[in-house]
Design a protein around this motif. Structure first.
Motif, PDB file in Angstrom:
ATOM      1  N   VAL A   1      -7.078   8.658  -9.308  1.00 51.06           N
ATOM      2  CA  VAL A   1      -6.557   7.347  -9.710  1.00 51.06           C
ATOM      3  C   VAL A   1      -7.468   6.255  -9.171  1.00 51.06           C
ATOM      4  CG1 VAL A   1      -4.580   5.793  -9.689  1.00 51.06           C
ATOM      5  CG2 VAL A   1      -4.212   8.272  -9.625  1.00 51.06           C
TER       6      VAL A   1
ATOM      7  N   SER B   1      -3.942  11.323  -5.875  1.00 55.21           N
ATOM      8  CA  SER B   1      -4.483   9.974  -5.701  1.00 55.21           C
ATOM      9  C   SER B   1      -5.995   9.938  -5.845  1.00 55.21           C
ATOM     10  CB  SER B   1      -4.076   9.414  -4.338  1.00 55.21           C
ATOM     11  OG  SER B   1      -4.477  10.291  -3.302  1.00 55.21           O
TER      12      SER B   1
ATOM     13  N   ASN C   1      -7.999   2.757  -8.059  1.00 55.80           N
ATOM     14  CA  ASN C   1      -7.062   1.790  -7.488  1.00 55.80           C
ATOM     15  C   ASN C   1      -7.796   0.471  -7.285  1.00 55.80           C
ATOM     16  OD1 ASN C   1      -5.169   0.397  -5.992  1.00 55.80           O
ATOM     17  ND2 ASN C   1      -4.727   2.091  -4.589  1.00 55.80           N
TER      18      ASN C   1
ATOM     19  N   ARG D   1      -2.044  -5.018  -8.062  1.00 54.27           N
ATOM     20  CA  ARG D   1      -2.909  -3.843  -8.215  1.00 54.27           C
ATOM     21  C   ARG D   1      -2.963  -3.402  -9.679  1.00 54.27           C
ATOM     22  NH1 ARG D   1      -3.848  -0.737  -3.408  1.00 54.27           N
ATOM     23  NH2 ARG D   1      -4.000  -2.273  -1.720  1.00 54.27           N
TER      24      ARG D   1
ATOM     25  N   VAL E   1       2.373   1.739  -3.478  1.00 58.73           N
ATOM     26  CA  VAL E   1       1.393   2.281  -4.426  1.00 58.73           C
ATOM     27  C   VAL E   1       1.224   3.776  -4.216  1.00 58.73           C
ATOM     28  CG1 VAL E   1      -1.043   2.277  -5.053  1.00 58.73           C
ATOM     29  CG2 VAL E   1       0.155   0.108  -4.756  1.00 58.73           C
TER      30      VAL E   1
ATOM     31  N   ASP F   1      -7.694  -3.792  -6.711  1.00 58.14           N
ATOM     32  CA  ASP F   1      -6.873  -4.757  -5.989  1.00 58.14           C
ATOM     33  C   ASP F   1      -7.301  -6.186  -6.314  1.00 58.14           C
ATOM     34  OD1 ASP F   1      -5.169  -5.939  -4.169  1.00 58.14           O
ATOM     35  OD2 ASP F   1      -6.463  -5.573  -2.440  1.00 58.14           O
TER      36      ASP F   1
ATOM     37  N   LEU G   1      -3.804   0.350 -11.557  1.00 62.67           N
ATOM     38  CA  LEU G   1      -4.062   1.781 -11.378  1.00 62.67           C
ATOM     39  C   LEU G   1      -4.506   2.359 -12.708  1.00 62.67           C
ATOM     40  CD1 LEU G   1      -0.911   2.873  -9.292  1.00 62.67           C
ATOM     41  CD2 LEU G   1      -3.113   2.016  -8.442  1.00 62.67           C
TER      42      LEU G   1
ATOM     43  N   ILE H   1       2.092   6.661  -7.047  1.00 62.02           N
ATOM     44  CA  ILE H   1       1.098   7.629  -7.528  1.00 62.02           C
ATOM     45  C   ILE H   1       1.620   9.047  -7.349  1.00 62.02           C
ATOM     46  CG2 ILE H   1      -1.199   8.596  -7.090  1.00 62.02           C
ATOM     47  CD1 ILE H   1      -2.144   5.770  -6.409  1.00 62.02           C
TER      48      ILE H   1
ATOM     49  N   ASN I   1      -8.249   2.986  -1.984  1.00 58.22           N
ATOM     50  CA  ASN I   1      -8.648   3.784  -3.144  1.00 58.22           C
ATOM     51  C   ASN I   1      -9.267   5.100  -2.694  1.00 58.22           C
ATOM     52  OD1 ASN I   1      -9.611   4.237  -6.037  1.00 58.22           O
ATOM     53  ND2 ASN I   1     -11.565   4.154  -4.939  1.00 58.22           N
TER      54      ASN I   1
ATOM     55  N   GLU J   1       0.825  -1.211   0.000  1.00 54.86           N
ATOM     56  CA  GLU J   1       0.000   0.000   0.000  1.00 54.86           C
ATOM     57  C   GLU J   1       0.858   1.259   0.000  1.00 54.86           C
ATOM     58  OE1 GLU J   1      -0.423  -2.593   1.919  1.00 54.86           O
ATOM     59  OE2 GLU J   1      -2.427  -3.348   1.387  1.00 54.86           O
TER      60      GLU J   1
END
Length: 547
Positions: A159, A156, A161, A172, A135, A163, A174, A139, A297, A132
């Motif tokens: 984006v 973010s 996200n 993931r 990620v 999973d 994106l 981003i 997310n 996490e």
């Protein structure tokens, strides 16, 4: 009194019956899945990707190509290709999960698309890594590079996200929802990502760290020095200053594979033409880990009164679901960036540098249309050219930026300094003109529609694939259409089989094909490079000699 009322009713029934006989209901009624404005349903499946793409291009409806991994049969992982609309796919996709649980979006070659990433690492070989956190840092870094290169501001919250992690693997997807901006196609996305990740790749491969341009990418800060003035203006930001080496710590993007070798957290192999990219809520064949919205997310789609929240997320997850209206096109061209002599003079063209280039860019997937557009702008002793093209698959719209030819139908003369656009609607088979003149843009002017020549119309050149075999029943099962089986040929050929999905005979002649041949054929169709006719003939000869 009662007899009189009964007689009146009887006459009304006879009148209605006569009316229905004169105007019967259609026996070919096709329901719409959502609103009356939705097009009639289209649902066609094909053995191979190429005819599916061709069929999608001939449809007047707004349809797209998806890949379905099949369960059962002789070979695991073989795919069939579905052509349908986003609305109809979602109608079945959310209801009939057994038949449609392994779905992929086909990102068409040359189509504008969103910025996207596929991220993964094996947990057993990378103890202590926090996926996490990785990620979130990626981003943040990508948003920074988007601002440096294109002047775009995002975070973010822009984006999506998704999973699909398991106990064994962190995984993931994106999908960036950039505000009013999109990449020209996924090859430009790939080059941009290669470029911004060059520092971490060089740190993993010290032998390449001293070079600016490697086989895997180009340093983005150095590369910006070679963007032509015209392209630099298109990117929307001035040339950034060279940053000090090591300012961005990208060591967090290095992970280990099962052999203990260092590799990138980012999969760089997902930017090939006609790429199959897994859909939201789908899992890989043989796996139970479907793509779902990640707990961390932060993207929330804008409310749409016509869509549920789930369908809204589904629409946002589609890589090539991009509309033409108001989009700014982002590019990253290695062919221009690697010129050691510096920027080209403004207005220069590479149209004659190579037979495969038009206006500095490769031909579009529709070369016959390119040639037709050139006939429109090369006349009256003026030799116009195509500066660049962009393809919006959602509208089947080709947009050509024109150089050296500025005739505008709105003012009835040539503009003095502002260029024009030629737009080709492949679905309606027409073309029209727009331009960059501020007054014309303020009027939202577009010329009348003009028909495309018949010899370049896709509907004239191509017919619907005759090998269409599959339908979906009321339960969502994909099955063969009930066509009469052809008689055996004089040479002793077998008639086509029919049956349910899951039977080895239920997939046409696939069960009788060589599995290795089919796998190689699909790999060639998804390949990023063209295969020469000579190589194909050699492969065919080798296969025939070995059989």
């Amino acid at each position: 009194m009662r007899k009189r009322e009964w007689g009146d009713r009887l006459r009304q029934v006879e009148k209605l019956a006569h009316s229905y006989q004169q105007s019967p209901l259609s026996s070919q009624y096709q329901p719409r899945l959502a609103r009356p404005s939705q097009p009639s349903p289209v649902w066609h499946l094909f053995h191979r990707q190429s005819p599916a793409l061709v069929f999608a291009q001939t449809c007047k409806e707004d349809v797209h190509v998806f890949a379905l991994e099949r369960e059962g049969g002789g070979c695991m992982g073989q795919r069939i290709y579905l052509v349908t609309s986003y609305t109809e796919l979602w109608h079945y996709y959310r209801t009939y999960r057994r038949s449609l649980m392994h779905c992929y979006e086909v990102i068409p070659e040359g189509a504008v698309c969103k910025l996207y990433f596929d991220l993964e690492f094996q947990r057993a070989w990378n103890p202590g890594l926090n996926g996490e956190t990785m990620v979130a840092r990626l981003i943040q870094y990508v948003c920074k590079k988007l601002h440096e290169a294109y002047g775009l501001k995002c975070s973010s919250s822009d984006v999506l996200n998704l999973d699909s992690s398991t106990e064994d693997k962190f995984s993931r997807h994106l999908i960036f929802q950039l505000p009013n901006a999109t990449f020209r196609d996924n090859s430009h996305v790939g080059r941009f990502i290669h470029a911004i990740l060059t520092p971490v790749k060089n740190s993993n491969h010290p032998e390449g760290s001293s070079t600016t341009c490697t086989s895997e990418g180009i340093d983005p800060l150095t590369a910006m020095e070679y963007i032509p003035n015209t392209d630099r203006g298109m990117l929307g930001s001035p040339q950034p200053k060279r940053q000090k080496h090591g300012e961005d710590d990208l060591s967090f993007l290095s992970v280990k594979n099962k052999e203990g070798q260092i590799q990138l957290f980012v999969d760089l192999g997902v930017y090939t033409k006609n790429r199959n990219f897994r859909l939201y809520k789908s899992s890989k064949l043989g796996k139970n880990a479907a793509l779902v919205v990640a707990e961390d997310n932060q993207f929330i789609p804008k409310p749409d009164r016509h869509l549920t929240m789930e369908e809204n997320i589904f629409q946002a997850s589609l890589i090539s679901n991009v509309s033409y209206t108001g989009q700014r096109i982002l590019t990253w061209d290695a062919s221009e960036l690697g010129n050691p002599k510096g920027p080209r003079p403004e207005g220069s063209s590479r149209a004659h540098a190579s037979p495969d280039c038009v206006g500095g860019y490769q031909y579009s997937p529709y070369r016959e249309v390119d040639d037709f557009v050139l006939t429109l702008v090369c006349k009256d002793n003026i030799k116009g050219s195509i500066r660049q093209w962009n393809y919006f698959v959602s509208e089947q719209l080709l947009v050509y930026d024109i150089l050296h030819y500025r005739w505008c139908y709105n003012v009835g003369r040539f503009h003095k300094s502002n260029n024009i656009m030629i737009l080709v609607d492949l679905r309606e088979e027409v073309w029209y003109q727009k331009c960059y003149d501020p007054e014309c843009r303020r009027q939202n002017y577009r010329s009348s529609n003009y028909p495309l020549p018949e010899d370049i119309c896709i509907s004239h050149l191509l017919k619907e694939d005759e090998d269409q075999l599959y339908l979906v029943d009321d339960e969502g099962n994909i099955e063969l259409s009930q066509r009469p089986c052809p008689e055996a040929s004089p040479e002793g050929g077998k008639p086509e089989s029919s049956g349910q999905v899951g039977d080895s005979a239920g997939w046409g002649d696939w069960a009788e094909d060589d599995p290795c041949y089919l796998e190689a054929l699909e790999e060639v169709e998804r390949s990023s490079e063209e295969v020469s006719d000579e190589l194909l003939l050699m492969a065919a000869d080798d296969w025939e000699n070995s059989s």
